[in-house]
Motif scaffolding. Structure first.
Motif, PDB file in Angstrom:
ATOM      1  N   UNK A  36     -13.640 -15.049   6.536  1.00 58.23           N
ATOM      2  CA  UNK A  36     -13.997 -14.086   7.571  1.00 58.23           C
ATOM      3  C   UNK A  36     -13.870 -12.647   7.053  1.00 58.23           C
ATOM      4  N   UNK A  37     -14.478 -11.688   7.763  1.00 62.45           N
ATOM      5  CA  UNK A  37     -14.412 -10.289   7.319  1.00 62.45           C
ATOM      6  C   UNK A  37     -13.004  -9.740   7.184  1.00 62.45           C
ATOM      7  N   UNK A  38     -12.035 -10.313   7.939  1.00 58.32           N
ATOM      8  CA  UNK A  38     -10.672  -9.788   7.861  1.00 58.32           C
ATOM      9  C   UNK A  38      -9.963 -10.151   6.556  1.00 58.32           C
ATOM     10  N   UNK A  39     -10.666 -10.859   5.649  1.00 54.27           N
ATOM     11  CA  UNK A  39     -10.074 -11.154   4.348  1.00 54.27           C
ATOM     12  C   UNK A  39      -9.769  -9.857   3.596  1.00 54.27           C
ATOM     13  N   UNK A  40     -10.530  -8.792   3.897  1.00 54.27           N
ATOM     14  CA  UNK A  40     -10.315  -7.495   3.239  1.00 54.27           C
ATOM     15  C   UNK A  40      -9.020  -6.832   3.682  1.00 54.27           C
ATOM     16  N   UNK A  41      -8.506  -7.229   4.842  1.00 54.33           N
ATOM     17  CA  UNK A  41      -7.276  -6.620   5.363  1.00 54.33           C
ATOM     18  C   UNK A  41      -6.081  -7.558   5.245  1.00 54.33           C
ATOM     19  N   UNK A  42      -6.296  -8.698   4.589  1.00 56.66           N
ATOM     20  CA  UNK A  42      -5.209  -9.653   4.366  1.00 56.66           C
ATOM     21  C   UNK A  42      -4.763  -9.610   2.915  1.00 56.66           C
ATOM     22  N   UNK A  43      -3.591 -10.196   2.673  1.00 62.06           N
ATOM     23  CA  UNK A  43      -3.143 -10.312   1.290  1.00 62.06           C
ATOM     24  C   UNK A  43      -4.092 -11.226   0.527  1.00 62.06           C
ATOM     25  N   UNK A  44      -4.381 -10.953  -0.735  1.00 63.24           N
ATOM     26  CA  UNK A  44      -3.890  -9.830  -1.545  1.00 63.24           C
ATOM     27  C   UNK A  44      -4.798  -8.602  -1.512  1.00 63.24           C
ATOM     28  N   UNK A  45      -5.990  -8.706  -0.888  1.00 64.99           N
ATOM     29  CA  UNK A  45      -6.956  -7.607  -0.964  1.00 64.99           C
ATOM     30  C   UNK A  45      -6.493  -6.365  -0.218  1.00 64.99           C
ATOM     31  N   UNK A  46      -5.602  -6.515   0.752  1.00 68.13           N
ATOM     32  CA  UNK A  46      -5.173  -5.339   1.519  1.00 68.13           C
ATOM     33  C   UNK A  46      -4.426  -4.337   0.651  1.00 68.13           C
ATOM     34  N   UNK A  47      -3.900  -4.800  -0.493  1.00 69.99           N
ATOM     35  CA  UNK A  47      -3.211  -3.889  -1.401  1.00 69.99           C
ATOM     36  C   UNK A  47      -4.198  -3.077  -2.239  1.00 69.99           C
ATOM     37  N   UNK A  54      -9.848   6.032  -1.264  1.00 68.41           N
ATOM     38  CA  UNK A  54     -10.253   5.522  -2.571  1.00 68.41           C
ATOM     39  C   UNK A  54      -9.095   4.746  -3.175  1.00 68.41           C
ATOM     40  N   UNK A  55      -9.427   3.683  -3.897  1.00 72.43           N
ATOM     41  CA  UNK A  55      -8.377   2.947  -4.599  1.00 72.43           C
ATOM     42  C   UNK A  55      -8.625   3.015  -6.092  1.00 72.43           C
ATOM     43  N   UNK A  56      -7.692   2.459  -6.848  1.00 75.97           N
ATOM     44  CA  UNK A  56      -7.757   2.553  -8.297  1.00 75.97           C
ATOM     45  C   UNK A  56      -9.020   1.953  -8.887  1.00 75.97           C
ATOM     46  N   UNK A  57      -9.497   0.845  -8.301  1.00 75.91           N
ATOM     47  CA  UNK A  57     -10.691   0.178  -8.828  1.00 75.91           C
ATOM     48  C   UNK A  57     -11.925   1.049  -8.623  1.00 75.91           C
ATOM     49  N   UNK A  58     -12.053   1.678  -7.446  1.00 76.17           N
ATOM     50  CA  UNK A  58     -13.191   2.553  -7.179  1.00 76.17           C
ATOM     51  C   UNK A  58     -13.131   3.793  -8.071  1.00 76.17           C
ATOM     52  N   UNK A  59     -11.935   4.319  -8.272  1.00 74.04           N
ATOM     53  CA  UNK A  59     -11.780   5.486  -9.161  1.00 74.04           C
ATOM     54  C   UNK A  59     -12.199   5.126 -10.579  1.00 74.04           C
ATOM     55  N   UNK A 190     -13.119  -8.058  -5.099  1.00 71.09           N
ATOM     56  CA  UNK A 190     -12.309  -7.078  -5.821  1.00 71.09           C
ATOM     57  C   UNK A 190     -13.125  -6.319  -6.868  1.00 71.09           C
ATOM     58  N   UNK A 191     -14.011  -7.025  -7.558  1.00 68.58           N
ATOM     59  CA  UNK A 191     -14.779  -6.400  -8.647  1.00 68.58           C
ATOM     60  C   UNK A 191     -16.144  -5.906  -8.181  1.00 68.58           C
ATOM     61  N   UNK A 192     -16.367  -5.869  -6.876  1.00 67.74           N
ATOM     62  CA  UNK A 192     -17.676  -5.461  -6.357  1.00 67.74           C
ATOM     63  C   UNK A 192     -18.125  -4.079  -6.849  1.00 67.74           C
ATOM     64  N   UNK A 193     -17.236  -3.081  -6.990  1.00 62.36           N
ATOM     65  CA  UNK A 193     -17.709  -1.789  -7.524  1.00 62.36           C
ATOM     66  C   UNK A 193     -18.318  -1.910  -8.916  1.00 62.36           C
ATOM     67  N   UNK A 194     -17.727  -2.761  -9.761  1.00 60.33           N
ATOM     68  CA  UNK A 194     -18.245  -2.934 -11.122  1.00 60.33           C
ATOM     69  C   UNK A 194     -19.573  -3.695 -11.117  1.00 60.33           C
ATOM     70  N   UNK A 195     -19.713  -4.613 -10.159  1.00 64.11           N
ATOM     71  CA  UNK A 195     -20.980  -5.347 -10.045  1.00 64.11           C
ATOM     72  C   UNK A 195     -22.119  -4.401  -9.692  1.00 64.11           C
ATOM     73  N   UNK A 196     -21.830  -3.404  -8.852  1.00 63.02           N
ATOM     74  CA  UNK A 196     -22.860  -2.416  -8.486  1.00 63.02           C
ATOM     75  C   UNK A 196     -23.180  -1.513  -9.674  1.00 63.02           C
ATOM     76  N   UNK A 197     -22.160  -1.146 -10.433  1.00 63.12           N
ATOM     77  CA  UNK A 197     -22.383  -0.309 -11.626  1.00 63.12           C
ATOM     78  C   UNK A 197     -23.299  -1.011 -12.617  1.00 63.12           C
ATOM     79  N   UNK A 198     -23.249  -2.329 -12.641  1.00 65.19           N
ATOM     80  CA  UNK A 198     -24.098  -3.083 -13.558  1.00 65.19           C
ATOM     81  C   UNK A 198     -25.574  -2.807 -13.367  1.00 65.19           C
TER      82      UNK A 198
END
Length: 272
Positions: A36-47, A54-59, A190-198
């Motif tokens: 479900x969409x709330x997976x983004x607000x649950x562990x471990x992705x909520x960290x 912005x988070x470290x991966x997006x930076x 988690x790696x979606x920003x890098x997939x877009x950069x591709x």
């Protein structure tokens, strides 16, 4: 005598696994079947994902975009001397700006994608319930299985015993498959920003296509699983030999669900 001991031990082993399944496995399967969409607000992705920040991966992804811009500038300078054609600067700027916007909103885009598949999955639930007046869950499938006569105390070498063993081992295999699928979705998000950069380059666009295809396959899994579970649940004559055939086929298809869906989507987003 030894053969009887072996059969007896196999019967005991099968019965113990069957009892474990009754207590835990089916409930766990029902909890992880839907992503479900709330997976983004649950562990471990909520960290890693905090809405509006912005988070470290997006930076890091933005840093890679800057490196790509630097590479383009250097290529432009070199082209002055070697005379090679370089991508039009206006095309480059438009693409890099669009990709930059997508990267910085990658988790929001993933959230929309999750909502779309969750909506389709809810639609499948309504469709299935219209035929059965029951929830299409592994727990409901378990109730149907337990209505098979003498399945709990059946001999290992009987049809019911083979079915019981397949239910036991198949359910564990399905649990492993869905667990792997859940972790896979977490990694893909988690790696979606890098997939877009591709998408910045033709060289790396294959990675982006594979990421998208893998995400679609894994999110589609919950839809196909419910349709497969519907088949034995909607079957009325539980004493019929054909029901056992359908149940065995459904369990095997659930076990092979990943390759089954992958073959269906084989040609999506450039798959071979």
């Amino acid at each position: 005598m030894k053969e009887q001991d072996i059969i007896s031990n196999l019967n005991m082993f099968s019965e113990k696994i069957f009892k474990v399944l009754e207590k835990e496995v089916y409930d766990i399967l029902d909890n992880i079947i839907d992503v479900k969409p709330d997976i983004l607000t649950k562990e471990p992705l909520k960290y890693f994902y905090v809405e509006g920040e912005l988070n470290g991966i997006v930076i890091l992804a933005n840093a890679l975009i800057l490196l790509y811009v630097l590479h383009y500038v250097l290529t432009q300078i070199i082209s002055i001397y070697n005379g090679k054609n370089v991508e039009n600067i206006y095309h480059f700027l438009i693409r890099i700006i669009v990709i930059g916007i997508l990267v910085n909103n990658s988790y929001f885009i993933c959230g929309i994608c999750l909502k779309i598949f969750d909506g389709i999955s809810s639609g499948v639930d309504i469709f299935c319930q219209s035929y059965t007046n029951k929830e299409i869950t592994f727990s409901m499938l378990k109730e149907n299985i337990y209505q098979i006569e003498n399945i709990e105390k059946s001999d290992f070498l009987s049809i019911e015993g083979i079915l019981k063993s397949m239910v036991s081992l198949g359910s564990i295999s399905i649990l492993i498959t869905l667990s792997i699928r859940y972790v896979t979705v977490v990694i893909l998000l988690l790696i979606s920003p890098f997939a877009i950069i591709g998408l910045c380059s033709n060289i790396t666009s294959g990675f982006s296509k594979m990421w998208l295809k893998t995400l679609i396959v894994n999110l589609s899994m919950q839809i196909f699983i419910k349709l497969i579970i519907l088949i034995p649940i909607v079957y009325k004559d539980l004493k019929s030999p054909m029901y056992k055939v359908i149940l065995i086929g459904s369990l095997y298809l659930l076990y092979k669900i990943n390759s089954f869906i992958s073959s269906i989507f084989a040609k999506i987003v450039g798959g071979n």
